[in-house]
Design a protein around this motif. Sequence first.
Motif, PDB file in Angstrom:
ATOM      1  N   THR A   8       0.853  -1.196   0.000  1.00  0.00           N
ATOM      2  CA  THR A   8       0.000   0.000   0.000  1.00  0.00           C
ATOM      3  C   THR A   8       0.885   1.240   0.000  1.00  0.00           C
ATOM      4  O   THR A   8       2.104   1.151   0.133  1.00  0.00           O
ATOM      5  N   ASP A  10       0.802   3.634   2.411  1.00  0.00           N
ATOM      6  CA  ASP A  10       0.278   4.061   3.705  1.00  0.00           C
ATOM      7  C   ASP A  10       1.322   4.725   4.598  1.00  0.00           C
ATOM      8  O   ASP A  10       1.085   4.910   5.788  1.00  0.00           O
ATOM      9  N   THR A  11       2.496   5.060   4.056  1.00  0.00           N
ATOM     10  CA  THR A  11       3.476   5.846   4.804  1.00  0.00           C
ATOM     11  C   THR A  11       3.941   6.994   3.908  1.00  0.00           C
ATOM     12  O   THR A  11       3.771   6.956   2.686  1.00  0.00           O
ATOM     13  N   PRO A 185       1.275   2.041   8.690  1.00  0.00           N
ATOM     14  CA  PRO A 185       0.639   3.313   9.055  1.00  0.00           C
ATOM     15  C   PRO A 185       0.696   3.608  10.548  1.00  0.00           C
ATOM     16  O   PRO A 185       0.670   4.767  10.947  1.00  0.00           O
ATOM     17  N   GLY A 209      -0.151   7.119   9.637  1.00  0.00           N
ATOM     18  CA  GLY A 209      -1.601   7.133   9.446  1.00  0.00           C
ATOM     19  C   GLY A 209      -2.215   8.438   9.891  1.00  0.00           C
ATOM     20  O   GLY A 209      -3.132   8.966   9.241  1.00  0.00           O
ATOM     21  N   SER A 213      -3.959  10.754   6.952  1.00  0.00           N
ATOM     22  CA  SER A 213      -5.407  10.948   7.074  1.00  0.00           C
ATOM     23  C   SER A 213      -5.738  12.427   7.236  1.00  0.00           C
ATOM     24  O   SER A 213      -6.725  12.920   6.674  1.00  0.00           O
TER      25      SER A 213
END
Length: 645
Positions: A8, A10-11, A185, A209, A213
């Motif tokens: 993913t 996600d970082t 994350p 995360g 977000s």
Amino acid sequence: MRLADLPTTDTLPKLLQRNAEESPADPGIREKTRGVWQTFSWLGYRNMTRDFALGLASLGFKRGDKLSVVGDNRPQLYAAQLSTQALGGMAVPVYQDSIASELVYVLNHAEVSIVVAEDQEQVDKVLSLKDQLPKLQKIIFDDPRGLWSYDDPLLMSFEAAMELGRAFGRDHPEHYTKELAAGKPADIAMIAYTSGTTGNPKGVMLSHGNMISSAECFAEVNPIKKGDNWLSYLPMAWVGDVAFSLGVALARKLTVNCPESPETVQRDLRELGPNCMLAPPRIWENMLTVMQVKSNDASPLKRRVFEHFRALAERCELKKTDGKLLTMSEKLGLLAGEFLVYGPVRDQLGLRNARWCYTGGAPLGPDTYRFFRSFGINLKQVYGATEASALIACQNDAEANPNTVGRPMPRIDVKIDDSGQVMLKGPNVFVGYFKQDDITRETLTDGWLKTGDAGFFDKDGHLVIIDRAKDVGKLSDGSVFAPQFIENKMKFSPFIREAVAFGHEKPKVVAMIAIDQQTVGAWAEKRGVPYTSYMDLSRKPEVAELIAEEIAKANASLPDIQQVKRYLLLNKELEADDAEMTRTRKVRRKFVAEKYAAVINAFYGGDRKVEVTMEITFEDGRKANLTTEIQIHDMGSAELARKAA
């Protein structure tokens, strides 16, 4: 390594990898050096990050270690933070103007092993403290000027570290790929230290995360376009800069632009013409002061034209806010004003291309807010906290209002507790305070973050922030006393740099004023008032009368009980080095109240003068005392009221 090799994005380093693959030739980050903008494409940005990360790995840096950056905004310092995170480490940005005691506290508390310093000034500062930093293993510098004769074994250049990384990469071709893929994350991306208004700063642990977000929530309610230019000039240690220069920039492919130096920001801003901008109230107040000073220095005809169209613009802005229609003459007047005043002012400020601008970090006075809105600058309010990854609520284009901070962003729940404190829950809420579990438990209750701010929701569902909950008090008659509201009224004046109001459990409001030396000095010179220093200028009777008139203007829009009745002109500016303000220019009220206790007693004791002893801190940590007698002035004369009107 390809994006497909990663599970993913996600970082933050994975987002950089995505951008390098999807838009390799597009500009990712720039810096202005010797008058020329130098551009790193997304691919070049990624390569610098990868090579430096491998250099860190060759030096023994591993998952969970901490690296600090100190200096002005530079691509290498942003890349160093991403390199740290790619290896599973934590970035710890610190304020470049931190004095020795502040720097030692943060670096030791965070257990920093490597410091990346911008230049000789920052290297000297860290080297002078090395005996107090037992965990420090390496100081890596970006700008080598002035450092050719240094031979301390702690030192290494940024380029040398990247060379180590390239060699390490040839021997370990899968190392970066594996470390990047291992990132999750929930991993801590950075430790952002709070401004420390009530004591030592706290280390706020923000995960990948949290930051991603927060960026995505903000992007959902703001028109962000790929390739938009973003000016990165705010301190790298401030979470507001981190949220945009790393979070939003990586998530939505903004082009980050680093100015040549803090002194050239306004010139670089005008040259660049960014598409979006964030600035704390102090910056907007400074811009307003510049425009007011230029207007006052202009010829009588130009001054009359400016004031006429300024009054028209503000009148029309108020009508728009109230939902009223403009008359044909007002519309024609605004068209003429756009050609003669509004457009040229936006160009002078460097905001000709800005689709949206935000103010945040502290409340901005409504008068200052309306000034920029009326001149065609899409200025809006944003509200956040370090513990909330910088962003909680913001205004959209159709709901700009100086009295609110807008609606909570998507996926963020906000409520007001029984005491009137703002609380929130969402994916942007921090993991906890580093090495301070007890304070974490006090701040987080069942996932709800206590912001420490007092506020409420208005009838339209917009969040209104009154002040810091601990600062809101009552006068002796029971009236609400919100010092920031009164202070912002006074700081609309170009002659007042800072104001600190007192009045909790007292019969009246009083204020300490720090004048703006540049504007007051120019005013004094035009009137033939001689002075030698800030202290001398602040003691002039003519200056006291000038400030009295400015306070009277602020008083005119306040209820009588909240009007400033007595004031004093400080003989020095409030300084972060003297612990009177935080590095983000917030007044440390408790400290100031204790330091100036004699002044407060004199205010309410009816004294005409007070002797003040001030401790001054130099950049190297040395301290000195300054004792002087300061005059206390009374407000409320009929003459002042007439002049204010």
